[in-house]
Motif scaffolding. Structure first.
Motif, PDB file in Angstrom:
ATOM      1  N   LEU A  73     -13.601 -18.366  14.322  1.00  0.00           N
ATOM      2  CA  LEU A  73     -13.305 -18.468  12.895  1.00  0.00           C
ATOM      3  C   LEU A  73     -13.640 -17.167  12.165  1.00  0.00           C
ATOM      4  CD1 LEU A  73     -12.422 -20.157  10.476  1.00  0.00           C
ATOM      5  CD2 LEU A  73     -14.732 -21.101  10.361  1.00  0.00           C
ATOM      6  N   LEU A  74     -14.767 -16.567  12.506  1.00  0.00           N
ATOM      7  CA  LEU A  74     -15.133 -15.300  11.871  1.00  0.00           C
ATOM      8  C   LEU A  74     -14.121 -14.205  12.209  1.00  0.00           C
ATOM      9  CD1 LEU A  74     -18.997 -15.318  12.302  1.00  0.00           C
ATOM     10  CD2 LEU A  74     -17.790 -14.912  10.143  1.00  0.00           C
ATOM     11  N   ARG A  75     -13.718 -14.109  13.456  1.00  0.00           N
ATOM     12  CA  ARG A  75     -12.709 -13.097  13.798  1.00  0.00           C
ATOM     13  C   ARG A  75     -11.415 -13.344  13.041  1.00  0.00           C
ATOM     14  NH1 ARG A  75     -15.142 -13.603  19.075  1.00  0.00           N
ATOM     15  NH2 ARG A  75     -13.676 -15.279  19.577  1.00  0.00           N
ATOM     16  N   HIS A  76     -11.036 -14.607  12.943  1.00  0.00           N
ATOM     17  CA  HIS A  76      -9.810 -14.974  12.229  1.00  0.00           C
ATOM     18  C   HIS A  76      -9.897 -14.565  10.759  1.00  0.00           C
ATOM     19  CE1 HIS A  76      -6.383 -17.908  11.486  1.00  0.00           C
ATOM     20  NE2 HIS A  76      -6.834 -17.680  10.259  1.00  0.00           N
ATOM     21  N   GLU A  77     -10.940 -15.015  10.060  1.00  0.00           N
ATOM     22  CA  GLU A  77     -11.022 -14.780   8.624  1.00  0.00           C
ATOM     23  C   GLU A  77     -11.300 -13.318   8.275  1.00  0.00           C
ATOM     24  OE1 GLU A  77      -9.888 -16.882   6.738  1.00  0.00           O
ATOM     25  OE2 GLU A  77      -9.995 -18.698   7.956  1.00  0.00           O
ATOM     26  N   LEU A  78     -12.120 -12.653   9.074  1.00  0.00           N
ATOM     27  CA  LEU A  78     -12.362 -11.238   8.797  1.00  0.00           C
ATOM     28  C   LEU A  78     -11.112 -10.398   9.058  1.00  0.00           C
ATOM     29  CD1 LEU A  78     -15.247 -12.186   8.443  1.00  0.00           C
ATOM     30  CD2 LEU A  78     -16.008 -10.239   9.815  1.00  0.00           C
ATOM     31  N   THR A  79     -10.270 -10.843   9.986  1.00  0.00           N
ATOM     32  CA  THR A  79      -8.987 -10.162  10.170  1.00  0.00           C
ATOM     33  C   THR A  79      -8.102 -10.323   8.950  1.00  0.00           C
ATOM     34  OG1 THR A  79      -9.098 -10.328  12.580  1.00  0.00           O
ATOM     35  CG2 THR A  79      -6.908 -10.070  11.609  1.00  0.00           C
ATOM     36  N   HIS A  80      -8.140 -11.491   8.324  1.00  0.00           N
ATOM     37  CA  HIS A  80      -7.436 -11.633   7.041  1.00  0.00           C
ATOM     38  C   HIS A  80      -7.959 -10.614   6.035  1.00  0.00           C
ATOM     39  CE1 HIS A  80      -4.942 -14.997   7.914  1.00  0.00           C
ATOM     40  NE2 HIS A  80      -5.876 -15.931   7.917  1.00  0.00           N
ATOM     41  N   ALA A  81      -9.277 -10.518   5.931  1.00  0.00           N
ATOM     42  CA  ALA A  81      -9.871  -9.602   4.959  1.00  0.00           C
ATOM     43  C   ALA A  81      -9.482  -8.156   5.249  1.00  0.00           C
ATOM     44  CB  ALA A  81     -11.389  -9.759   4.956  1.00  0.00           C
ATOM     45  N   GLU A 119      -0.895 -15.734   9.685  1.00  0.00           N
ATOM     46  CA  GLU A 119      -1.805 -16.572  10.465  1.00  0.00           C
ATOM     47  C   GLU A 119      -1.726 -16.273  11.958  1.00  0.00           C
ATOM     48  OE1 GLU A 119      -4.112 -18.178   9.220  1.00  0.00           O
ATOM     49  OE2 GLU A 119      -3.471 -18.209   7.125  1.00  0.00           O
ATOM     50  N   GLY A 120      -0.541 -15.899  12.416  1.00  0.00           N
ATOM     51  CA  GLY A 120      -0.416 -15.556  13.829  1.00  0.00           C
ATOM     52  C   GLY A 120      -1.254 -14.341  14.192  1.00  0.00           C
ATOM     53  N   LEU A 121      -1.278 -13.333  13.314  1.00  0.00           N
ATOM     54  CA  LEU A 121      -2.117 -12.165  13.568  1.00  0.00           C
ATOM     55  C   LEU A 121      -3.594 -12.544  13.590  1.00  0.00           C
ATOM     56  CD1 LEU A 121      -2.507  -9.108  13.909  1.00  0.00           C
ATOM     57  CD2 LEU A 121      -2.564  -8.941  11.407  1.00  0.00           C
ATOM     58  N   ALA A 122      -4.024 -13.359  12.611  1.00  0.00           N
ATOM     59  CA  ALA A 122      -5.434 -13.766  12.565  1.00  0.00           C
ATOM     60  C   ALA A 122      -5.804 -14.610  13.779  1.00  0.00           C
ATOM     61  CB  ALA A 122      -5.710 -14.533  11.275  1.00  0.00           C
ATOM     62  N   GLU A 123      -4.906 -15.473  14.224  1.00  0.00           N
ATOM     63  CA  GLU A 123      -5.167 -16.264  15.424  1.00  0.00           C
ATOM     64  C   GLU A 123      -5.240 -15.376  16.670  1.00  0.00           C
ATOM     65  OE1 GLU A 123      -5.253 -20.270  15.923  1.00  0.00           O
ATOM     66  OE2 GLU A 123      -6.450 -19.163  14.459  1.00  0.00           O
ATOM     67  N   TYR A 124      -4.365 -14.384  16.722  1.00  0.00           N
ATOM     68  CA  TYR A 124      -4.387 -13.464  17.857  1.00  0.00           C
ATOM     69  C   TYR A 124      -5.725 -12.723  17.910  1.00  0.00           C
ATOM     70  CZ  TYR A 124      -2.954  -9.705  21.017  1.00  0.00           C
ATOM     71  OH  TYR A 124      -2.876  -8.832  22.073  1.00  0.00           O
ATOM     72  N   ALA A 125      -6.183 -12.252  16.736  1.00  0.00           N
ATOM     73  CA  ALA A 125      -7.489 -11.580  16.683  1.00  0.00           C
ATOM     74  C   ALA A 125      -8.613 -12.556  17.013  1.00  0.00           C
ATOM     75  CB  ALA A 125      -7.707 -10.969  15.306  1.00  0.00           C
ATOM     76  N   GLY A 126      -8.497 -13.786  16.535  1.00  0.00           N
ATOM     77  CA  GLY A 126      -9.519 -14.788  16.799  1.00  0.00           C
ATOM     78  C   GLY A 126      -9.651 -15.110  18.267  1.00  0.00           C
ATOM     79  N   ALA A 127      -8.530 -15.079  18.997  1.00  0.00           N
ATOM     80  CA  ALA A 127      -8.555 -15.375  20.435  1.00  0.00           C
ATOM     81  C   ALA A 127      -9.258 -14.280  21.224  1.00  0.00           C
ATOM     82  CB  ALA A 127      -7.137 -15.560  20.955  1.00  0.00           C
TER      83      ALA A 127
END
Length: 458
Positions: A319-327, A345-353
């Motif tokens: 979740l942190l990787r996802h949301e910080l990627t948004h930021a 959201e796809g980019l944030a999910e990719y970073a989150g993975a």
């Protein structure tokens, strides 16, 4: 993905996935102003002056013709587009002088906050306001406030039925940790008692439609600061703070790689919300499936809020990787709209993975169900409704993740980020962006992404 919070658990046959969500605050973000000390006050009296004059004149019982003249003259322009000089009537002149005295008090209070002088911060206020002001002072100092300025946005207006009491809208601008930070604004109503040195009687929590109430306005906070992040939560969650900071710092290293144009945030601002804070901070009211969100607060900053309910340590990392990627990746004014939700959201999910194999992505089963039925096959229609079942939400995120993964695997992260920047930041069409970044028509790439998603989930 983070697990569903107990009060937001999906039906028994749905997977326990709580999907992060980014809030697009109306595509109308605000911002501006640098500084480690409060910038020179910039008083904007124009239209607000006219409106306040109307209130003051009404209170004095002056005729409607005079009211119309006051507003009309205030909006008039001299030749060349310059504002026409207007002579104040006595009531407006008195309100203007009162506003200047209030502004002077606010400037003194701002200086006291920045030098850590709590007595000076409280000195401009009536005792009844001290408890709230003490809490705000402690929270802002814990967040390492480095910039603070208070700018009235109009003239004070009288409070009905309370002689000598006035209300003044004030835009507060703040920076945390970094001294040359662009300040973030928050618009707040303040209340005052008249006098040679007006006394502050209350500061109302902001309720802006874009962002809602900031955590430091309404909650006691404990804070930890790292090289890339500042993490805050409530005293009840204090024991989690060291782990939160370590996880946020690790997530920031991932998120930095997805900053468009290399413009990484000066600090990622993270707020970890307990049950009641989740309902209050930034207006609350998020869909039940929300595990966290990033909201633009102006000055080029996004503030991340995490839902403490039901999060595991591993889920928190994602979740942190996802949301910080948004930021890191989103523009200040928000993204273009629902048609690009899948890309954001796809980019944030990719970073989150975080480089995990596709088979370890937890939303594949939901993506398979959505691909099998209930979706028209268009990426621009993947956005889930606020009341969508958790499985539908998870499936939308899963397909978005697979589409972005396919583009990244095929063309590399740099070209994917160029495509993202062209669409989300520059507001170019998908066709234009695809030709520029990939040298391919978007219609073909779109179909390739969907075909790839179907091949992965089987």
């Amino acid at each position: 993905m983070p697990r569903v919070a107990p009060e937001a658990r999906p039906p028994d046959d749905a997977p326990t996935a709580l999907v992060p969500r980014v809030v697009d605050p109306g595509q109308g973000a605000v911002g501006v102003l640098p500084g480690s000390a409060p910038p020179a006050p910039r008083r904007r009296w124009a239209l607000w002056t006219a409106l306040a004059a109307v209130v003051a004149l009404l209170a004095c019982g002056l005729p409607a013709a005079l009211l119309a003249g006051a507003v009309g003259d205030a909006g008039a322009e001299a030749p060349g587009g310059r504002p026409r000089a207007v002579s104040d009537d006595p009531a407006t002149a008195a309100a203007r002088k009162l506003g200047e005295r209030m502004a002077a008090q606010l400037d003194r209070q701002s200086s006291a906050l920045l030098r850590g002088d709590r007595a000076g911060w409280l000195a401009v206020a009536e005792p009844a306001a001290h408890a709230d002001l003490r809490r705000r002072f402690a929270a802002l100092r814990a967040l390492r406030v480095t910039g603070w300025a208070a700018e009235p946005t109009g003239l004070p207006t009288p409070v009905d039925g309370r002689p000598g009491e006035w209300r003044l809208l004030v835009e507060f601008r703040y920076c945390f940790v970094v001294r040359d930070c662009r300040t973030s604004p928050v618009l707040t109503a303040t209340r005052w008692r008249d006098g040679p040195a007006p006394r502050l009687t209350a500061v109302e929590p902001s309720r802006s439609a874009e962002t809602g109430t900031r955590p430091w306005e309404v909650s006691d906070l404990v804070v930890a600061v790292g090289k890339r992040t500042v993490v805050a939560t409530t005293p009840a969650q204090r024991r989690k703070l060291p782990t939160l900071l370590a996880q946020a710092e690790a997530a920031a290293r991932t998120a930095d790689a997805w900053a468009v144009g290399g413009r990484v945030p000066d600090r990622y601002r993270v707020f970890y919300a307990g049950r009641s804070e989740w309902q209050r901070w930034y207006g609350g009211g998020r869909p039940k499936w929300t595990g966290g969100y990033a909201v633009t607060v102006g000055g080029g900053h996004h503030e991340v809020v995490l839902n403490a309910e039901g999060l595991t340590s591993s889920g928190l990392d994602d979740l942190l990787r996802h949301e910080l990627t948004h930021a890191a990746s989103l523009p200040e004014r928000g993204y273009p709209g629902e048609s690009t939700w899948w890309l954001v959201e796809g980019l944030a999910e990719y970073a989150g993975a975080d480089g995990r194999s596709i088979g370890r992505y937890p939303g594949l089963a939901d993506a398979r169900r959505l691909l099998a039925g209930g979706w028209d096959g268009r990426l621009d229609t993947l956005t889930p409704a606020a009341n969508a079942p958790a499985a539908r939400v998870s499936g939308s995120y899963g397909i978005s993740y697979l589409a972005v993964r396919h583009l990244t695997d095929r063309y590399g992260p740099a070209r994917l980020l160029a495509f993202f920047g062209a669409v989300v930041h520059d507001r170019r069409t998908l066709d234009e962006a695809a030709e520029a970044a990939f040298g391919e028509p978007w219609s073909r790439l779109h179909d390739d992404c969907v075909t790839y998603a179907r091949s992965v989930v089987g």
